[in-house]
Design an enzyme around this catalytic site. Structure first.
Site, PDB file in Angstrom:
ATOM      1  N   GLU A  34      59.688  81.616   6.944  1.00 12.81           N
ATOM      2  CA  GLU A  34      59.520  80.984   5.256  1.00 12.81           C
ATOM      3  C   GLU A  34      59.414  81.972   4.411  1.00 12.81           C
ATOM      4  O   GLU A  34      59.228  83.222   4.738  1.00 12.81           O
ATOM      5  CB  GLU A  34      58.528  79.931   5.426  1.00 12.81           C
ATOM      6  CG  GLU A  34      58.643  78.526   5.236  1.00 12.81           C
ATOM      7  CD  GLU A  34      59.821  78.083   4.142  1.00 12.81           C
ATOM      8  OE1 GLU A  34      59.924  78.832   3.255  1.00 12.81           O
ATOM      9  OE2 GLU A  34      60.445  77.113   4.324  1.00 12.81           O
ATOM     10  N   HIS A 155      75.517  65.169  -5.646  1.00 12.88           N
ATOM     11  CA  HIS A 155      74.282  65.747  -4.719  1.00 12.88           C
ATOM     12  C   HIS A 155      73.204  65.140  -5.417  1.00 12.88           C
ATOM     13  O   HIS A 155      73.327  65.008  -6.704  1.00 12.88           O
ATOM     14  CB  HIS A 155      74.446  67.029  -4.105  1.00 12.88           C
ATOM     15  CG  HIS A 155      75.285  67.497  -3.243  1.00 12.88           C
ATOM     16  ND1 HIS A 155      76.707  67.947  -3.424  1.00 12.88           N
ATOM     17  CD2 HIS A 155      75.048  67.597  -1.816  1.00 12.88           C
ATOM     18  CE1 HIS A 155      77.328  68.030  -2.350  1.00 12.88           C
ATOM     19  NE2 HIS A 155      76.339  67.841  -1.242  1.00 12.88           N
ATOM     20  N   LYS A 159      69.442  69.773  -5.703  1.00 11.34           N
ATOM     21  CA  LYS A 159      70.536  71.170  -5.340  1.00 11.34           C
ATOM     22  C   LYS A 159      70.649  72.146  -6.307  1.00 11.34           C
ATOM     23  O   LYS A 159      70.617  71.533  -7.493  1.00 11.34           O
ATOM     24  CB  LYS A 159      71.708  70.443  -4.791  1.00 11.34           C
ATOM     25  CG  LYS A 159      72.679  71.355  -4.343  1.00 11.34           C
ATOM     26  CD  LYS A 159      73.849  70.435  -3.637  1.00 11.34           C
ATOM     27  CE  LYS A 159      75.166  71.425  -3.232  1.00 11.34           C
ATOM     28  NZ  LYS A 159      74.548  72.464  -2.156  1.00 11.34           N
TER      29      LYS A 159
HETATM   30  P1  NAD Z   1      65.439  73.357   0.510  1.00 11.12           P
HETATM   31  O1  NAD Z   1      64.986  73.752  -0.964  1.00 11.12           O
HETATM   32  O2  NAD Z   1      64.642  72.074   0.882  1.00 11.12           O
HETATM   33  O3  NAD Z   1      65.069  74.316   1.482  1.00 11.12           O
HETATM   34  C1  NAD Z   1      65.126  75.737   1.636  1.00 11.12           C
HETATM   35  C2  NAD Z   1      64.162  76.454   2.310  1.00 11.12           C
HETATM   36  O4  NAD Z   1      64.170  77.887   2.282  1.00 11.12           O
HETATM   37  C3  NAD Z   1      62.700  76.277   1.563  1.00 11.12           C
HETATM   38  O5  NAD Z   1      61.507  75.829   2.441  1.00 11.12           O
HETATM   39  C4  NAD Z   1      62.423  77.584   0.910  1.00 11.12           C
HETATM   40  O6  NAD Z   1      61.058  77.698   0.991  1.00 11.12           O
HETATM   41  C5  NAD Z   1      62.918  78.438   2.232  1.00 11.12           C
HETATM   42  N1  NAD Z   1      63.194  79.908   1.612  1.00 11.12           N
HETATM   43  C6  NAD Z   1      63.248  80.439   0.608  1.00 11.12           C
HETATM   44  N2  NAD Z   1      63.100  81.691   0.317  1.00 11.12           N
HETATM   45  C7  NAD Z   1      63.199  81.999   1.823  1.00 11.12           C
HETATM   46  C8  NAD Z   1      63.020  83.179   2.667  1.00 11.12           C
HETATM   47  N3  NAD Z   1      63.100  84.515   1.944  1.00 11.12           N
HETATM   48  N4  NAD Z   1      62.880  83.389   3.922  1.00 11.12           N
HETATM   49  C9  NAD Z   1      62.702  81.957   4.477  1.00 11.12           C
HETATM   50  N5  NAD Z   1      62.841  80.863   3.951  1.00 11.12           N
HETATM   51  C10 NAD Z   1      63.060  80.713   2.585  1.00 11.12           C
HETATM   52  O7  NAD Z   1      67.091  73.146   0.484  1.00 11.12           O
HETATM   53  P2  NAD Z   1      67.844  72.498   1.628  1.00 11.12           P
HETATM   54  O8  NAD Z   1      68.326  71.252   1.115  1.00 11.12           O
HETATM   55  O9  NAD Z   1      67.002  72.584   2.930  1.00 11.12           O
HETATM   56  O10 NAD Z   1      69.172  73.382   1.637  1.00 11.12           O
HETATM   57  C11 NAD Z   1      69.158  74.714   2.114  1.00 11.12           C
HETATM   58  C12 NAD Z   1      70.529  75.492   1.901  1.00 11.12           C
HETATM   59  O11 NAD Z   1      71.409  74.662   2.944  1.00 11.12           O
HETATM   60  C13 NAD Z   1      71.168  75.119   0.653  1.00 11.12           C
HETATM   61  O12 NAD Z   1      71.895  76.333   0.289  1.00 11.12           O
HETATM   62  C14 NAD Z   1      72.013  74.076   0.651  1.00 11.12           C
HETATM   63  O13 NAD Z   1      73.164  73.940  -0.010  1.00 11.12           O
HETATM   64  C15 NAD Z   1      72.546  74.079   2.095  1.00 11.12           C
HETATM   65  N6  NAD Z   1      72.934  73.161   2.833  1.00 11.12           N
HETATM   66  C16 NAD Z   1      74.039  73.142   3.900  1.00 11.12           C
HETATM   67  C17 NAD Z   1      74.573  72.149   4.671  1.00 11.12           C
HETATM   68  C18 NAD Z   1      75.418  72.499   5.636  1.00 11.12           C
HETATM   69  O14 NAD Z   1      75.927  71.421   6.476  1.00 11.12           O
HETATM   70  N7  NAD Z   1      75.955  73.921   5.722  1.00 11.12           N
HETATM   71  C19 NAD Z   1      73.685  70.931   4.550  1.00 11.12           C
HETATM   72  C20 NAD Z   1      72.838  70.735   3.493  1.00 11.12           C
HETATM   73  C21 NAD Z   1      72.413  72.001   2.865  1.00 11.12           C
END
Ligand code: NAD
Length: 267
Positions: A34, A155, A159
């Site tokens: 995290e 979305h 987002k």
């Molecule tokens: P979210 O904000 O709920 O989760 C992101 C997490 O990353 C948070 O818990 C945050 O604290 C953590 N984080 C931030 N900086 C960090 C660091 N330096 N090291 C480790 N962790 C860190 O967002 P989400 O909805 O889970 O989406 C995350 C990403 O995934 C977004 O870019 C989203 O667009 C993408 N996404 C991709 C898919 C796919 O199928 N590829 C699907 C959904 C979401």
């Protein structure tokens, strides 16, 4: 057994990936990453995401948890992903990157990292969207410049990037089927006296509202008919399952940059 680190472990996607992997006999969570200032650093990730203690404390130091791991699955933020890859670059580990919203330079860095280790990088890990990408390319090859292309994505309100990585990937797939340069032909907003639509533009429009998990519609608008193809995700688990599939697939590959079409055998 696949030993897995999840970066963004307590986020919407990271937590679903960990919850689903806890039912698997083939995947074991060995690290939960995290951000530095996260309020749950040091706490057991299982307690934080509601499945009961799993014996893995949340950390912000990837280097301390790489020894036992086979793969890192990243759903965090673009700067966090790059920072993490830089920390791993001395001893590259296979990675699955689901994070979206990278700049050109950041994508270049991911390419560089993947020269030394296998890496799956995909803005959408669902089977349905990846099937759709294949179909879109086939349609565009037939409709050519006679049909106007518009992409609309929706979305949830939280987002951070727009348009979605999936909408951009759809636009890129269509543009490359039509030999168009997306940077020159993409139109992201329309307002006021804009004049007639140009033949080669690809419209990409964004909606943000409530808790929409992810919806994409691609319109091929011709004269006298139009084709509309829509994908609607109703649960994040579709992406999380795809990420786990990619994690199992990637460690058996040779170094290089792969996408979900490779994982699903759609190429
Ligand atoms: P979210 O904000 O709920 O989760 C992101 C997490 O990353 C948070 O818990 C945050 O604290 C953590 N984080 C931030 N900086 C960090 C660091 N330096 N090291 C480790 N962790 C860190 O967002 P989400 O909805 O889970 O989406 C995350 C990403 O995934 C977004 O870019 C989203 O667009 C993408 N996404 C991709 C898919 C796919 O199928 N590829 C699907 C959904 C979401």
């Amino acid at each position: 057994m696949l030993n897995m680190i999840v970066s963004g472990a307590s986020g919407r996607m990271g937590s679903r990936i960990i919850i689903l992997s806890s039912d698997s006999e083939e995947i074991k969570l060995t690290g939960a990453l995290e951000r530095k200032d996260h309020r749950y650093l040091g706490k057991d990730i299982g307690d934080v995401i509601g499945i009961g203690a799993v014996g893995i404390s949340i950390t912000d130091k990837v280097k301390n948890i790489t020894e036992k791991a086979d793969v890192l699955v990243d759903f965090s933020s673009p700067s966090a992903t790059i920072e993490c890859l830089k920390s791993l670059s001395g001893k590259p580990m296979p990675v699955v990157i689901g994070t979206t919203g990278f700049s050109k330079d950041e994508i270049e860095y991911i390419r560089l990292y993947a020269q030394n280790t296998p890496c799956v990088f995909a803005p959408n890990m669902s089977v349905g969207v990846n099937l759709l990408l294949k179909i879109l390319s086939d349609i565009a090859k037939v409709t050519q410049d006679d049909y106007d292309i518009e992409i609309v994505e929706a979305h949830h309100r939280l987002k951070k990037d727009a348009p979605s990585g999936t909408a951009m990937k759809m636009a890129q797939v269509i543009a490359s089927s039509l030999n168009r340069n997306l940077e020159e032909t993409a139109v992201y907003a329309r307002h006021g006296l804009i004049g007639e639509r140009t033949k080669k533009e690809i419209g990409i429009q964004t909606i943000r509202a409530g808790d929409i998990v992810g919806e994409h519609t691609v319109i091929f608008g011709g004269l006298g008919e139009r084709i509309e193809i829509t994908h609607k995700a109703s649960s994040r688990d579709t992406f999380a399952r795809g990420a786990l599939k990619a994690a199992q697939w990637v460690r058996k590959q040779t170094p290089g940059l792969y996408d979900m079409q490779d994982v699903l055998g759609l190429k």
